[in-house]
Design an enzyme around this catalytic site. Structure first.
Site, PDB file in Angstrom:
ATOM      1  N   GLU A 166     -42.754 -20.607   0.357  1.00  0.00           N
ATOM      2  CA  GLU A 166     -43.931 -20.829  -0.492  1.00  0.00           C
ATOM      3  C   GLU A 166     -43.584 -20.519  -1.937  1.00  0.00           C
ATOM      4  OE1 GLU A 166     -47.597 -18.766   0.443  1.00  0.00           O
ATOM      5  OE2 GLU A 166     -47.339 -19.169   2.589  1.00  0.00           O
ATOM      6  N   HIS A 215     -50.257 -16.947  10.817  1.00  0.00           N
ATOM      7  CA  HIS A 215     -50.634 -16.929   9.405  1.00  0.00           C
ATOM      8  C   HIS A 215     -52.058 -16.347   9.338  1.00  0.00           C
ATOM      9  CE1 HIS A 215     -49.585 -18.893   5.336  1.00  0.00           C
ATOM     10  NE2 HIS A 215     -50.707 -18.219   5.127  1.00  0.00           N
ATOM     11  N   ASN A 245     -41.575 -16.048   0.265  1.00  0.00           N
ATOM     12  CA  ASN A 245     -42.724 -16.524  -0.503  1.00  0.00           C
ATOM     13  C   ASN A 245     -42.728 -15.768  -1.816  1.00  0.00           C
ATOM     14  OD1 ASN A 245     -43.339 -17.924   1.767  1.00  0.00           O
ATOM     15  ND2 ASN A 245     -45.296 -16.921   2.175  1.00  0.00           N
ATOM     16  N   ARG A 286     -44.373 -27.381   6.549  1.00  0.00           N
ATOM     17  CA  ARG A 286     -44.583 -26.065   7.151  1.00  0.00           C
ATOM     18  C   ARG A 286     -46.083 -25.874   7.377  1.00  0.00           C
ATOM     19  NH1 ARG A 286     -45.261 -20.525   4.355  1.00  0.00           N
ATOM     20  NH2 ARG A 286     -45.421 -19.232   6.196  1.00  0.00           N
ATOM     21  N   TYR A 304     -44.241 -15.828  -5.962  1.00  0.00           N
ATOM     22  CA  TYR A 304     -45.129 -16.421  -6.973  1.00  0.00           C
ATOM     23  C   TYR A 304     -44.980 -15.763  -8.335  1.00  0.00           C
ATOM     24  CZ  TYR A 304     -47.546 -18.627  -3.078  1.00  0.00           C
ATOM     25  OH  TYR A 304     -47.851 -19.404  -1.990  1.00  0.00           O
ATOM     26  N   GLU A 334     -45.863 -13.347   5.836  1.00  0.00           N
ATOM     27  CA  GLU A 334     -46.230 -12.250   4.942  1.00  0.00           C
ATOM     28  C   GLU A 334     -46.843 -11.041   5.652  1.00  0.00           C
ATOM     29  OE1 GLU A 334     -48.703 -13.834   1.832  1.00  0.00           O
ATOM     30  OE2 GLU A 334     -47.175 -15.216   1.123  1.00  0.00           O
TER      31      GLU A 334
HETATM   32  O1  IFM Z   1     -52.756 -19.059   0.052  1.00  0.00           O
HETATM   33  C1  IFM Z   1     -51.811 -18.054   0.195  1.00  0.00           C
HETATM   34  C2  IFM Z   1     -51.037 -18.235   1.478  1.00  0.00           C
HETATM   35  O2  IFM Z   1     -51.861 -18.273   2.592  1.00  0.00           O
HETATM   36  C3  IFM Z   1     -50.057 -17.098   1.666  1.00  0.00           C
HETATM   37  N1  IFM Z   1     -49.262 -16.898   0.495  1.00  0.00           N
HETATM   38  C4  IFM Z   1     -49.907 -16.863  -0.798  1.00  0.00           C
HETATM   39  C5  IFM Z   1     -50.839 -18.049  -0.952  1.00  0.00           C
HETATM   40  C6  IFM Z   1     -51.538 -17.997  -2.319  1.00  0.00           C
HETATM   41  O3  IFM Z   1     -52.288 -16.848  -2.448  1.00  0.00           O
END
Ligand code: IFM
Length: 449
Positions: free
Chosen positions: A356, A122, A297, A78, A299, A167
Site C-alpha cells: 500500500e 484486513h 504499507n 490485492r 504513507y 497491519e
Molecule cells: O484505508 C487504509 C487501509 O485499510 C489500511 N492502510 C491505510 C489505509 C489508509 O488509511
C-alpha cells in the site's frame, strides 16, 4: 532533462482494496456481522455517521470493477476476504455463498490476466469471535488458522500469493488502545495481547497456506514508518528509538526470529504494569515461520521529540517545505527510501512488495467530467522514484500496489477521505478514472516513467 526510470522486468504493478471498505452487502447471502459492522452501526464512532453497509457496492459490481482494472493494465490486484462472509460465526459452518463470491472474483481476475494477492485479515473480525474476547484471546488465533484452512482449500489451486494479516499494529493498537477502530477498546495490555495473537495466528497459518496452495508465496503486511529524531540530542534519539520499537520493531523483530524487543517489553512492564505471560513455549518459533515476502504499507514518516524537551514546542517538527495530505500525514518519499534500505539491511526479507502507498486529497469533479488530482499523481510519482532508488541500492522490491483502486470507506473517517485512483460518486456508484489512474496506466504500460 528528465531521465526515464525503468523498473525491473516482471515488476508487479497493482492496486489494493479491502473487503469492508468496498464490498457493502454487509448482511447478504448469509454473511455474518463483523466487528466493523457493529462499530459503524454504533452512533458516534464514524466521523460522518456513515457505515460500510453499501460502500462501493463491489459485491454486486465486481465484474465492472474487474473490467476497469483490466483497462488500467493492472498486473495484480490485492483484495481481502471477509472472514464473516465465509464463516459467519467465525468458526464452524461455512457459508458456501460467501466462498463462491471469492471463487468468482479469483476466476474473473485470472480470465483478465490479473494476479490475485489475497489478504486473509484486513480487520473485519466476525463479531461472534469478539463476543468471546476477540484477538486478546488465544482461541482467536486458533480460529484464524481454521479460517485460513477453509479459504486456502477453496482458492489455493488458483491463488498463489497470500498475505495473512494487514497491519497488525493498527488492528491491535488503534482497536484496543486508542479505541478509534473496532472493537473500540482502550487498554494497553489488551493491545499487546491482541498483537501477540495476531502474530501467532500468522505463524501458524503459514504452514496451512503452504499445504493447501502448492508453490504459493506467503507473507504478511505491516504498516511501517521511518522514524527520525527531531534533533541530535540524546533525549530525542531515545524518543525515536522508543517510537521505532512501538511502531516497527514490535512486529519485525519477532517475525524475523529476534523475539520481542527488550526495550518495548520493559516499557510495557514498567509503564503499564504489564506482563508478557501470554507468550507460551514455542510461540516465538511459530511467529518466526519462514515467509517468502514482506508486505510494506507506507504513507508517511515520523519525527520523534522527547516529551520533556518539547515543552513549549510543537509536538512534531517538519521540514521547511513539507506538504501534508488530507489525513494530515507528511509527504516524505525519502522516508520510504530510508525504510526500504533499513528493512533490507536489518532484516533481509527475501522479497518486499509495497502493498500500500497512496494519498487522500480533496478531489473535485471538474466541469469537464474529470478529476484532476495533480497532488496524488505527484505523490505516487515521487514515492515511486524513491522506491526505484532503493532498488538500485539492492533492495529486493518486487512490486508496488497503489492504495487504493477506488475511493472507499476510510474506517473512522467514513467517506470523507478519498484515496482512490478511481473516483466513486457514492450517490449513484458512478466510477471515473482520475488523472492519477490514467498516468498510472502509462507507467504500467511502459514499466516506468
Ligand atoms: O484505508 C487504509 C487501509 O485499510 C489500511 N492502510 C491505510 C489505509 C489508509 O488509511
Amino acid at each position: 532533462m528528465n531521465q526515464f526510470i525503468s523498473f525491473p522486468e516482471n515488476f508487479v504493478w497493482g492496486a489494493a482494496t479491502s473487503s469492508h471498505q468496498i464490498e457493502g452487502a454487509w448482511n447478504e447471502d448469509g454473511k455474518g456481522e463483523s466487528i466493523w459492522d457493529r462499530f459503524n452501526h454504533t452512533p458516534g464512532k464514524i466521523w460522518d455517521g456513515s457505515t460500510g453497509d453499501i460502500a462501493c457496492d463491489h459485491y454486486h459490481r465486481w465484474r465492472e470493477d474487474l473490467d476497469r482494472m483490466q483497462k488500467l493494465g493492472l498486473k495484480a490486484y490485492r483484495f481481502s476476504i471477509s472472514w464473516p462472509r465465509v464463516l459467519p460465526k467465525g468458526r464452524g459452518k461455512v457459508n458456501q455463498a460467501g466462498l463462491d463470491f471469492y471463487n468468482r472474483l479469483v476466476d474473473g481476475l485470472l480470465e483478465r490476466e490479473i494476479t490475485p494477492f489475497v489478504t486473509l485479515y484486513h480487520w473485519d473480525l466476525p463479531q461472534a469471535l469478539q463476543d468471546k474476547g476477540g484477538w486478546p484471546e488465544r482461541a482467536t488465533a486458533h480460529a484464524f488458522v481454521e479460517y485460513a484452512d477453509v479459504v486456502s482449500r477453496a482458492l489455493g489451486d488458483r491463488v498463489k500469493h497470500w498475505i495473512t494479516h494487514n497491519e497488525p499494529w493498527v488492528a491491535a493498537f488503534m482497536g484496543h488502545l486508542l479505541g478509534v477502530h473496532a472493537p473500540g477498546l482502550q487498554d494497553f495490555t489488551l493491545a499487546m495481547r491482541a498483537s501477540h495473537h495476531i502474530l501467532l495466528s500468522h505463524g501458524w497459518a503459514v504452514e496451512v497456506l503452504r499445504r493447501n496452495s502448492a508453490n504459493a508465496q506467503v507473507g504478511i503486511t505491516l504498516s511501517l514508518q521511518d522514524v527520525t529524531p527531531a534533533s541530535p540530542s540524546h533525549a530525542d534519539y531515545q524518543a525515536a528509538r522508543h517510537l521505532d520499537a512501538y511502531l516497527n520493531r514490535l512486529f519485525l523483530d519477532p517475525l524475523y526470529g529476534r523475539g520481542y524487543p527488550a526495550d518495548m517489553v520493559a516499557y510495557f512492564q514498567q509503564e503499564h504494569g504489564g506482563s508478557m505471560n501470554f507468550v507460551q513455549a514455542g510461540d516465538l518459533e511459530a511467529i518466526a515461520a519462514h515467509t517468502d515476502f514482506l508486505g510494506v504499507n507506507n504513507y508517511t514518516r515520523q519525527i520523534a521529540r522527547d516529551a520533556r524537551a518539547a515543552e513549549n514546542l510543537p509536538p512534531t517538527i517538519t521540514t521547511e517545505n513539507s506538504e501534508f495530505t488530507e489525513m494530515g500525514w507528511e509527504v516524505c518519499p525519502e522516508g520510504l527510501y530510508r525504510l526500504l534500505n533499513r528493512l533490507h539491511f536489518d532484516y533481509q526479507p527475501r522479497c518486499i512488495y509495497i502493498t500500500e502507498n497512496g494519498a487522500a486529497f480533496p478531489d473535485q469533479l471538474s466541469e469537464d467530467g474529470r478529476v484532476h488530482d495533480e497532488a496524488r499523481l505527484r505523490f505516487i510519482r515521487d514515492y515511486l522514484r524513491a522506491a526505484h532508488r532503493a532498488i538500485q541500492c539492492g533492495v529486493p522490491l518486487a512490486g508496488y500496489f497503489v492504495w487504493s483502486l477506488m475511493d472507499n470507506f476510510e474506517w473512522a473517517y467514513g467517506y470523507t477521505k478519498r484515496f482512490g485512483i478511481i473516483y466513486v460518486d457514492f450517490e449513484n456508484q458512478q466510477r471515473i478514472f482520475k488523472d492519477s489512474a490514467l498516468w498510472f496506466r502509462e507507467v504500467i504500460a511502459n514499466n516506468g516513467f
